[in-house]
Design an enzyme around this catalytic site. Structure first.
Site, short mmCIF file in Angstrom:
data_model
loop_
_atom_site.label_atom_id
_atom_site.label_comp_id
_atom_site.label_asym_id
_atom_site.label_seq_id
_atom_site.Cartn_x
_atom_site.Cartn_y
_atom_site.Cartn_z
N GLU A 32 0.86 -1.18 0.00
CA GLU A 32 0.00 0.00 0.00
C GLU A 32 0.90 1.23 0.00
O GLU A 32 1.96 1.24 0.64
CB GLU A 32 -0.90 0.02 1.24
N CYS A 89 -6.56 1.18 2.94
CA CYS A 89 -7.48 2.32 3.00
C CYS A 89 -7.36 3.22 1.77
O CYS A 89 -8.29 3.95 1.43
CB CYS A 89 -7.20 3.13 4.25
N ASN A 119 -11.88 -2.98 0.36
CA ASN A 119 -10.79 -3.31 1.27
C ASN A 119 -11.35 -3.72 2.62
O ASN A 119 -11.78 -4.84 2.80
CB ASN A 119 -9.84 -2.12 1.40
N GLU A 120 -11.39 -2.75 3.56
CA GLU A 120 -11.96 -3.06 4.88
C GLU A 120 -13.36 -2.48 4.94
O GLU A 120 -13.62 -1.55 5.68
CB GLU A 120 -11.09 -2.42 5.97
#
Ligand code: AHR
Length: 653
Positions: free
Chosen positions: A45, A242, A373-374
Site C-alpha cells: 500500500e 485504505c 478493502n476493509e
C-alpha cells in the site's frame, strides 16, 4: 540469510533430568493437505511513503507542479525572481489530468534565476552514477537555456549539464539528458538555472538514477524490489488498504488514472497525507508513476500473482464512510470489468490492447480481484452482490475476495455469517493484534468449516505496545508471535490459501503506521525480524502440510512451542518449522512414521536474538537474522530449540 557450514551430529539421548524429551510425531503417511502456492504473499500500500520517495525511484518531489501548493518541494535558487518571471499556469479545462505547469517568462538576459528541488528529504547521489533528468517543455519565445546541477549538502555542484530547448513548434516536447555525479552525498538537491531571455513552459521534471530495478527508465528502486523478490511471494496484493477507499469517494483509487504516459496520470493527494495524529505529512501525494501497469509488471518480475483490490463504491468507513448510490454503481463495476480485461484480455480487446501498447502483450494472469478493502455492513453486501453478478457472468473463473471489515470486531460475525451464506469464494480477514493474541490464536483455523469459503489473511501484524500505537516496534517477540500464528495457517492450508503481513514498507523519516515489514531510508533497506519470519516460511513453503503431533495433538502452544510440518514433493524434502516462544532452551525428539532413511541430511535455519525486545536498526541491521547450518544425523536425533527462536529443519526424505 547468513550461511555457514557445520556438521552437527546430534546423538539420541536421555535428558539430563532423566526424563525422555518431549516427542513430536511426524506422520509421512498421514493426511496431506495441499499448500497453495499463494499461501505466503505480500501486500503493498502507498502508506509510509511507500511509492513516491520510496519504490518509485524518482528523486524529484512534485515534478509536475500538481500538489495543492504547486511549488511545494521547490524554492528559488538565488533570491526571489522578479515578479512575473516564474508563474504556475493552470489549464484545467484543457487538461484536467495534468492542469498545472511552470512558466518562465524572462525579460532580461541576466542569469541567476533558478529553482531548487529538495527531493524527499534530500537526494542520495552516488559518485560515478549516472542520473537521467527528464522534462516536458514548450517554448513560445525561444532563448532560455537550462543549466542543470546537482548540489551536495554544502551547496557544491557535483553534477552539471546544460539543455538548450530547440523545438519551437509550440507543442509540448519531451527531453531527457544524463548527468554523472563526481561525488557522493546523502542530501543532494536538484538545481535548474534559467539563462537567457524568452518564454518557456516546463512540466513533468524527474531525476532517476540509472540503476533502477531492471534498469528501466522511470523505474523502481532496485534494492527495495529485491527485498520483495527475496521473499518469493506467492502474490502481491495492491494498491491498498485504505488508500483504495479514500477518505472520501473523490479520493478513492481509480486505476485508470494510473496507466499510460506519466503526464496523463492524474495526481491525487495521498489518503495518509492527513488525519494521522502526530504524523502529518503535507507533502504526501500520489503521482502514480508507480501505477497499475508497474504493479502488474513488478508481479511478473518477481514471480508473484497479481491481486488488485478495487473500490466497491464505499469510502473509508473510519473517515467519511461515503457510499455511492446503487443507481450510480455501474461506473465502479465497469472499472472492475475493464481491469480484468486490462490484465487478462486478448490484445484485440480494448483494454487488452492498452496493456499490449504499454509493452506487455501477454496477459498478466490475474486470478483474484478484491472487491473493497476493509468494508463492512449491509451496504457492503448490497454492493458486493452487484459486483459479483456482473463479474461472474462475464468472468466466471475470477475468484472474488470479499471483506469482513477490520476483524475481529462486532461487525465480523455479521459479515462472516452473511458471506458464508452467500457462498463467496474467499473471505478476507485482518488482524492487528498483540503478541499474546497471536500466541493464543494459533489454533484459530483448526475448527473452521472445511467446506466453506477459502480464507485470505489479507492483513496482519503483531503490535508490541497497543493496537495502532505509534510506539509499536518490530521486536523479536512480535516476529515469533506471528511465526506461531503462521504455523496455524500452514496446518490449515486446506482452507487458508493466502496471507500477507501489513504494511509492507515504511520510510524512517515519513511514516504514519508502525510496525512495518521493511523499513527504508533514501539509501538503505532494513529487514525486520518479521521480514525474516515471512521469508523463512515462504522460502520453505512445501507442497503439502502433514501431521506433526505431540501426544496426538497439534502443537499449538504446549510448553510455549508451536510446530508445523510439510513435505515438498518436488524436492523430496520434509520441512519442519518450530517456534519456541519461551526463555528456555527446549529439547525435542522427532519420531517418524513412514520414513525409511537411516540418516537425515539437510539444513537448519534459526532465527533468534538475545532478548525478546531485540530489533534490527539501520545502525545494527543484523541483530536478528536467520543463520543457516548444514545438518546430518539420525532420524531420531534430539533437536534443540534455542530460547525465543524460530527453527526450520529441511531434510531430504
Ligand atoms: O495496513 C494499514 C491499514 O490498516 C490499511 O490501509 C487498512 O486496510 C488497515 O486498516
Amino acid at each position: 540469510m547468513k550461511r555457514y557450514t557445520a556438521f552437527l551430529l546430534l546423538v539420541a539421548a536421555i535428558r539430563s533430568n532423566g526424563q525422555a524429551p518431549v516427542a513430536y510425531n511426524v506422520d509421512l503417511t498421514g493426511n496431506r493437505k495441499p499448500i497453495a502456492e499463494s499461501l505466503w504473499g505480500i501486500f503493498f500500500e502507498d502508506i509510509n511513503r511507500g511509492a513516491d520517495g520510496g519504490l518509485n525511484a524518482d528523486l524529484v518531489k512534485n515534478g509536475s507542479f500538481e500538489f495543492n501548493d504547486p511549488m511545494m518541494g521547490w524554492k528559488p535558487a538565488a533570491g526571489k525572481a522578479p515578479d512575473g518571471t516564474l508563474v504556475i499556469v493552470n489549464r484545467q479545462a484543457e487538461n484536467a489530468n495534468n492542469p498545472k505547469y511552470l512558466q518562465i517568462a524572462k525579460q532580461q538576459v541576466a542569469n541567476g534565476i533558478g529553482l531548487i528541488n529538495e527531493g524527499f528529504g534530500g537526494m542520495v547521489i552516488k559518485k560515478g552514477q549516472s542520473y537521467s533528468l527528464s522534462m516536458m517543455y514548450r517554448q513560445s519565445t525561444p532563448g532560455i537555456t537550462l543549466t542543470v546541477q546537482i548540489f551536495n549538502q554544502t551547496g557544491k555542484p557535483i553534477a552539471k549539464t546544460t539543455i538548450s530547448p530547440n523545438a519551437v513548434s509550440g507543442e509540448w516536447q519531451e527531453q531527457s539528458i544524463n548527468l554523472t555525479a563526481d561525488d557522493t552525498t546523502s542530501k543532494g538537491r536538484l538545481v535548474i538555472w534559467f539563462d537567457g531571455q524568452g518564454k518557456l513552459d516546463l512540466d513533468m521534471i524527474s531525476l532517476y538514477p540509472s540503476d533502477t530495478w531492471k534498469k528501466r527508465s522511470h523505474g523502481l528502486r532496485a534494492d527495495m524490489v529485491q527485498s520483495l523478490a527475496d521473499l518469493k511471494p506467492g502474490f502481491v496484493r495492491f494498491p491498498g488498504g485504505c488508500i483504495v477507499e479514500g477518505t472520501d469517494l473523490n479520493e478513492r483509487y481509480q486505476w485508470k488514472h494510473t496507466i499510460g504516459p506519466l503526464n496523463e496520470r492524474k495526481l491525487i493527494i495521498n489518503k495518509w497525507n492527513h488525519g494521522v495524529e502526530k504524523r502529518p505529512t503535507p507533502d504526501y501525494y500520489q503521482s502514480y508513476a508507480l501505477g497499475f501497469f508497474e504493479y502488474f509488471q513488478m508481479c511478473d518480475d518477481i514471480g508473484a500473482s497479481p491481486m488488485p483490490i478495487i473500490n466497491c463504491g464505499m469510502s473509508c468507513q473510519f473517515n467519511t464512510a461515503e457510499v455511492v448510490p446503487m443507481n450510480q454503481l455501474d461506473t465502479y463495476i465497469q472499472d472492475a470489468l475493464d481491469l480484468i480485461e486490462f490484465a487478462n484480455g486478448d490484445v484485440n480487446t480494448t483494454w487488452g490492447k492498452k496493456r499490449a501498447d504499454l509493452g506487455h502483450p501477454a496477459p498478466f494472469g490475474m486470478k483474484w480481484l478484491g472487491v473493497g478493502n476493509e468494508n463492512w455492513g449491509p451496504q457492503y453486501i448490497e454492493r458486493l452482490l452487484a459486483f459479483s453478478k456482473a463479474i461472474k457472468s462475464k468472468y466466471p473463473e475470477m475468484q472474488l475476495i470479499t471483506s469482513t471489515g477490520y476483524s475481529p470486531n462486532p461487525q465480523f460475525r455479521y459479515m462472516d455469517t452473511t458471506l458464508r451464506k452467500l457462498q463467496v469464494d474467499i473471505i478476507d480477514e485482518h488482524y492487528y493484534q498483540t503478541p499474546n493474541w497471536f500466541l493464543m490464536n494459533s489454533a484459530k483455523y483448526d475448527n473452521y468449516d472445511r467446506k466453506g469459503p477459502k480464507i485470505f489473511l489479507g492483513e496482519y501484524a503483531c503490535h508490541s505496545v497497543r493496537i495502532g500505537s505509534q510506539d509499536n516496534k518490530n521486536t523479536l517477540l512480535c516476529a515469533l508471535a506471528e511465526a506461531a500464528f503462521m504455523t496455524g495457517l500452514e496446518r490449515n492450508a486446506d482452507i487458508v490459501t493466502m496471507s500477507a503481513y501489513a504494511p509492507l514498507f515504511a520510510h524512517t523519516d515519513a511514516w504514519q503506521w508502525t510496525p512495518n515489514l521493511i523499513w527504508f531510508n533514501n539509501s538503505q533497506v532494513l529487514k525486520t525480524p518479521s521480514y525474516y519470519v515471512q521469508q523463512m516460511f515462504s522460502n520453505n513453503r512445501g507442497t503439502h502440510a502433514i501431521p506433526i503431533l505431540e501426544e496426538g495433538k497439534p502443537v499449538t502452544g504446549q510448553d510455549s512451542c508451536f510446530v508445523t510440518a510439510a513435505i515438498d514433493t518436488a524436492s523430496k524434502e520434509v520441512i519442519i518449522k518450530l517456534v519456541n516462544a519461551s526463555a528456555d532452551k527446549k529439547t525435542r525428539s522427532l519420531n517418524w512414521k513412514g520414513a525409511k532413511a537411516k540418516k537425515l541430511e539437510g539444513t537448519i535455519t534459526v532465527l533468534k536474538g538475545l532478548g525478546i525486545n531485540d530489533q534490527n536498526t539501520m545502525e545494527k541491521p543484523d541483530s536478528v537474522i536467520p543463520m543457516v547450518t548444514k545438518w546430518q544425523g539420525k532420524p531420531n536425533a534430539l533437536i534443540e530449540l534455542p530460547p525465543y527462536s524460530l527453527t526450520v529443519f529441511r531434510y531430504k526424505m
